[in-house]
Design a protein around this motif. Structure first.
Motif, PDB file in Angstrom:
ATOM      1  N   VAL A   1       2.714   0.193   7.701  1.00 39.51           N
ATOM      2  CA  VAL A   1       2.564   1.438   6.942  1.00 39.51           C
ATOM      3  C   VAL A   1       1.325   2.195   7.432  1.00 39.51           C
ATOM      4  O   VAL A   1       1.356   3.417   7.634  1.00 39.51           O
ATOM      5  CB  VAL A   1       2.462   1.137   5.422  1.00 39.51           C
TER       6      VAL A   1
ATOM      7  N   ILE B   1       0.846  -1.196   0.000  1.00 42.21           N
ATOM      8  CA  ILE B   1       0.000   0.000   0.000  1.00 42.21           C
ATOM      9  C   ILE B   1       0.880   1.245   0.000  1.00 42.21           C
ATOM     10  O   ILE B   1       1.938   1.267   0.647  1.00 42.21           O
ATOM     11  CB  ILE B   1      -0.975  -0.005   1.203  1.00 42.21           C
TER      12      ILE B   1
ATOM     13  N   ILE C   1      -6.233  15.094   7.439  1.00 40.44           N
ATOM     14  CA  ILE C   1      -7.326  14.120   7.588  1.00 40.44           C
ATOM     15  C   ILE C   1      -8.244  14.484   8.744  1.00 40.44           C
ATOM     16  O   ILE C   1      -9.462  14.535   8.598  1.00 40.44           O
ATOM     17  CB  ILE C   1      -6.768  12.704   7.838  1.00 40.44           C
TER      18      ILE C   1
ATOM     19  N   ALA D   1       4.118  13.569  11.615  1.00 40.32           N
ATOM     20  CA  ALA D   1       2.740  13.328  11.178  1.00 40.32           C
ATOM     21  C   ALA D   1       2.768  12.243  10.104  1.00 40.32           C
ATOM     22  O   ALA D   1       2.824  12.529   8.913  1.00 40.32           O
ATOM     23  CB  ALA D   1       2.129  14.617  10.628  1.00 40.32           C
ATOM     24  N   GLY D   2       2.792  10.998  10.567  1.00 37.66           N
ATOM     25  CA  GLY D   2       2.692   9.856   9.659  1.00 37.66           C
ATOM     26  C   GLY D   2       3.850   9.667   8.705  1.00 37.66           C
ATOM     27  O   GLY D   2       3.726   8.931   7.727  1.00 37.66           O
ATOM     28  N   HIS D   3       4.964  10.317   8.968  1.00 36.52           N
ATOM     29  CA  HIS D   3       6.099  10.176   8.046  1.00 36.52           C
ATOM     30  C   HIS D   3       7.039   9.058   8.508  1.00 36.52           C
ATOM     31  O   HIS D   3       7.089   8.717   9.678  1.00 36.52           O
ATOM     32  CB  HIS D   3       6.864  11.500   7.922  1.00 36.52           C
TER      33      HIS D   3
ATOM     34  N   LYS E   1       4.018   8.932  17.580  1.00 35.82           N
ATOM     35  CA  LYS E   1       2.999   8.620  16.573  1.00 35.82           C
ATOM     36  C   LYS E   1       2.151   9.844  16.298  1.00 35.82           C
ATOM     37  O   LYS E   1       1.851  10.632  17.180  1.00 35.82           O
ATOM     38  CB  LYS E   1       2.090   7.506  17.093  1.00 35.82           C
ATOM     39  N   GLY E   2       1.723   9.995  15.072  1.00 37.28           N
ATOM     40  CA  GLY E   2       0.821  11.097  14.728  1.00 37.28           C
ATOM     41  C   GLY E   2       0.254  10.846  13.351  1.00 37.28           C
ATOM     42  O   GLY E   2       0.940  10.320  12.479  1.00 37.28           O
ATOM     43  N   ILE E   3      -0.993  11.209  13.154  1.00 37.05           N
ATOM     44  CA  ILE E   3      -1.655  10.929  11.885  1.00 37.05           C
ATOM     45  C   ILE E   3      -1.199  11.926  10.821  1.00 37.05           C
ATOM     46  O   ILE E   3      -0.763  13.046  11.132  1.00 37.05           O
ATOM     47  CB  ILE E   3      -3.192  10.936  12.063  1.00 37.05           C
ATOM     48  N   LEU E   4      -1.292  11.503   9.579  1.00 37.18           N
ATOM     49  CA  LEU E   4      -0.996  12.366   8.427  1.00 37.18           C
ATOM     50  C   LEU E   4      -1.747  13.684   8.545  1.00 37.18           C
ATOM     51  O   LEU E   4      -2.855  13.721   9.079  1.00 37.18           O
ATOM     52  CB  LEU E   4      -1.477  11.673   7.153  1.00 37.18           C
TER      53      LEU E   4
ATOM     54  N   GLU F   1      10.696   2.003  -0.371  1.00 36.20           N
ATOM     55  CA  GLU F   1       9.756   1.185  -1.136  1.00 36.20           C
ATOM     56  C   GLU F   1      10.110   1.110  -2.618  1.00 36.20           C
ATOM     57  O   GLU F   1       9.283   0.693  -3.426  1.00 36.20           O
ATOM     58  CB  GLU F   1       8.327   1.698  -0.919  1.00 36.20           C
TER      59      GLU F   1
ATOM     60  N   VAL G   1      -0.169   1.970  10.341  1.00 31.33           N
ATOM     61  CA  VAL G   1       0.004   2.450  11.715  1.00 31.33           C
ATOM     62  C   VAL G   1       0.930   3.665  11.743  1.00 31.33           C
ATOM     63  O   VAL G   1       0.661   4.664  12.398  1.00 31.33           O
ATOM     64  CB  VAL G   1       0.537   1.309  12.619  1.00 31.33           C
ATOM     65  N   MET G   2       1.993   3.583  10.940  1.00 26.26           N
ATOM     66  CA  MET G   2       2.942   4.702  10.901  1.00 26.26           C
ATOM     67  C   MET G   2       2.253   5.975  10.437  1.00 26.26           C
ATOM     68  O   MET G   2       2.522   7.063  10.922  1.00 26.26           O
ATOM     69  CB  MET G   2       4.102   4.364   9.967  1.00 26.26           C
ATOM     70  N   ALA G   3       1.324   5.812   9.476  1.00 24.22           N
ATOM     71  CA  ALA G   3       0.626   6.974   8.931  1.00 24.22           C
ATOM     72  C   ALA G   3      -0.485   7.436   9.867  1.00 24.22           C
ATOM     73  O   ALA G   3      -1.119   8.464   9.615  1.00 24.22           O
ATOM     74  CB  ALA G   3       0.059   6.638   7.563  1.00 24.22           C
ATOM     75  N   GLY G   4      -0.733   6.679  10.918  1.00 22.26           N
ATOM     76  CA  GLY G   4      -1.770   7.078  11.868  1.00 22.26           C
ATOM     77  C   GLY G   4      -3.181   6.792  11.366  1.00 22.26           C
ATOM     78  O   GLY G   4      -4.152   7.340  11.881  1.00 22.26           O
ATOM     79  N   ILE G   5      -3.300   5.928  10.360  1.00 21.98           N
ATOM     80  CA  ILE G   5      -4.609   5.641   9.763  1.00 21.98           C
ATOM     81  C   ILE G   5      -5.560   5.012  10.798  1.00 21.98           C
ATOM     82  O   ILE G   5      -6.761   5.233  10.771  1.00 21.98           O
ATOM     83  CB  ILE G   5      -4.451   4.693   8.538  1.00 21.98           C
TER      84      ILE G   5
ATOM     85  N   THR H   1       2.303  13.506   4.596  1.00 18.29           N
ATOM     86  CA  THR H   1       3.101  13.088   5.739  1.00 18.29           C
ATOM     87  C   THR H   1       4.115  14.202   5.992  1.00 18.29           C
ATOM     88  O   THR H   1       4.505  14.914   5.069  1.00 18.29           O
ATOM     89  CB  THR H   1       3.874  11.794   5.442  1.00 18.29           C
TER      90      THR H   1
END
Lengths: 117, 432
Positions: free
Chosen positions: A88, A54, B340, B313-315, B334-337, B368, A90-94, B295
């Motif tokens: 991925v 993803i 959102i 932020a999600g990076h 931890k932190g969300i992108l 990746e 979890v890292m992105a905080g989804i 991110t």
């Protein structure tokens, strides 16, 4: 990228995704995924077990549809992503926006609770 | 009018009188997949008396085509004129899958140009549907058909119509090309604007001799979603940031510009990350119906103490090496992108650098990147590679070593994501 829909007896819609949620893969399923999820109030379990990969582009359709679903009073959870995909997400905080479950019953219980509300 | 009536009568006469002894004379139109009498009174056969036409047609044969069958390929000798009776053909002017094409409908003919000029064919003619054509061989065409009354006039008309059609196709394709070239130019201009917003000085932060900083970005397509930023807030503090916008192309690039501009502006007014990041996030969430997100790893580095204060932020967590030791992932809260959830909370973390410590920020285009076996470059490979990078004074070598290693790993696989790398080494007070 493949998308398959199963209407479970408990009223939950299970959407099985198979393949790679990169740019081409996501483009292949984006329209049908949106039609299957965000079109009405419902509870949706997205079965991620078949998703090998993803990217942020793929996360975008999960998040945007989970948000529109929530606006309609519905809910989406992600079920059983591969460890690499889960890392991925979890890292992105989804997980803050779309709960991630490895246990099928727990995922259904969360959706059922949302359905009754 | 009088003539047409006569012709019709003649045809009816012929049709009615198809006795066994006359079958040899008029077998062709019996085999044809059309019952439309107008077929014989249009195009190439217009006003040619049937009694004269039929014996000529009797010398010709028919050919059946299935969808996808190629009737004519370019560059070959052609000794026939084909007349489409039923179905549909498509002419492709250069390649078999070219966008530049036009259809041939029943009643129209094909192959006349190469036949007349005695030159090789110049296009693909492919059956789009089950089709039937009359095949008029070269010798019948020149020796018999062309001498029929009205045949020359009809042929000239057919050729004129074909030329007109070709011109129209060429005009349209030229128009498309011009439009495409215009868009390409716009895209190149946008890519330039985007590249210009990223700091490009070498070295970055020349007024902060306590650190060496270098960055590079390799977009996958012309306008990408990756970015980095390095800018001084004052003589002691500077900001480093790296991010990746979901999606590619122009929408991602516009969102990236928005994110970068908001971050720079907010930090220039308020140098507290813990209040800036939530505010930037909130602004990115507003009017974000397309649900783009980004991110971001952002840090403020204080050069006298060597302290990095950072948020994530999600990076992807950056690589960190202490005094030339092995590279490991820096622990990040931890932190969300961003973009959102307007209510999202982010935590601040801190790391005290010792002279010689190194930080390498990157985007997922590094970890990746895929090789032909679809294996990912991975965090582990990146750490191993950074370990081998020359540790002399030139920080650019660290960035180049990692980038070259990713390129070699991918072995010519098309680069599917932007690759961005930013390296920072703390020198401390050794040279001040």
């Amino acid at each position: 990228m493949m998308l398959e829909v199963i209407e479970l007896e408990n009223g939950i819609k299970q959407i099985m995704l198979n393949g790679r949620l990169d740019i081409p893969g996501t483009n292949e399923i984006e329209n049908s995924f949106t039609a299957q999820t965000a079109s009405k109030k419902q509870v949706v379990l997205v079965d991620m077990a078949g998703v090998e990969f993803i990217t942020s582009y793929g996360m975008r359709i999960l998040v945007s549809n989970a948000k529109s679903l929530a606006r309609r009073g519905g809910k989406m959870v992600l079920y059983k992503p591969l460890p690499s995909v889960k890392d991925v997400l979890v890292m992105a905080g989804i997980g803050e926006i779309i709960p991630i479950y490895d246990d099928f019953d727990a995922a259904c219980a969360d959706l059922k609770a949302a359905d009754i509300e | 009018m009088a003539f047409e009536k006569t012709e019709l009568e003649l045809r009816e006469f012929c049709d009615d009188d198809t006795s066994t002894e006359e079958l040899n004379n008029i077998p062709l139109n019996q085999k044809l997949a059309t019952t439309d009498a107008n077929f014989f009174r249009s195009g190439l056969f217009y006003e040619i008396p049937v009694l004269l036409l039929d014996p000529v047609l009797a010398e010709c044969s028919t050919q059946q085509l299935q969808p996808g069958d190629i009737l004519i390929s370019p560059g070959l000798e052609n000794h026939n004129l084909y007349l489409l009776v039923s179905g549909r053909l498509q002419v492709y002017l250069d390649k078999a899958d070219s966008d530049i094409s036009f259809p041939i409908a029943p009643g129209e003919c094909i192959g006349e140009m190469s036949l007349i000029e005695q030159r090789r064919t110049s296009a693909f003619v492919i059956a789009e549907a089950k089709s039937q054509v009359i095949v008029i061989p070269e010798d019948i065409f020149w020796n018999n058909f062309i001498h029929l009354p009205h045949a020359v006039r009809n042929l000239l008309r057919v050729l004129t119509q074909r030329t007109r059609k070709d011109n129209e196709v060429i005009r349209q394709s030229l128009e498309q090309r011009l439009r495409y070239e215009h868009l390409q130019k716009e895209l190149a201009a946008a890519a330039k604007i985007q590249a210009n917003i990223l700091p490009q000085e070498i070295p970055l932060l020349p007024n902060h001799p306590q650190v060496d900083v270098c960055a590079m970005i390799e977009p996958a397509i012309e306008v990408g979603g990756d970015f980095y930023d390095v800018f001084a807030l004052d003589k002691n503090t500077f900001c480093i940031a790296i991010g990746d916008v979901s999606g590619k192309g122009m929408p991602a690039a516009l969102f990236m510009m928005r994110a970068m501009t908001l971050l720079r502006m907010s930090l220039s007014k308020d140098s507290h990350l813990e209040s800036v990041l939530p505010a930037v996030n909130q602004m990115l969430c507003e009017n974000n119906d397309e649900c783009m997100f980004v991110t971001l790893f952002v840090g403020l580095f204080e050069v006298t103490s060597g302290t990095l204060t950072y948020m994530n932020a999600g990076h992807n967590p950056p690589f960190y090496s202490s005094k030339g030791g092995p590279f490991n992932l820096l622990e990040v809260p931890k932190g969300i992108l961003l973009g959102i959830n307007g209510e999202a909370r982010y935590e601040v973390a801190e790391r005290r650098f010792q002279p010689g410590d190194m930080l390498v920020l990157y985007t997922d285009g590094v970890t990746e990147a895929e090789n032909p076996q679809r294996e990912l470059y991975s965090v582990a490979r990146a750490c191993d590679t950074l370990q081998t990078a020359p540790t002399d004074d030139d920080i650019t070598m660290v960035v180049k070593t990692l980038f070259n290693s990713v390129s070699q790993f991918a072995k010519g696989m098309p680069q599917s994501d932007d690759i961005t790398i930013l390296a920072l080494r703390y020198r401390g007070h050794e040279i001040t």
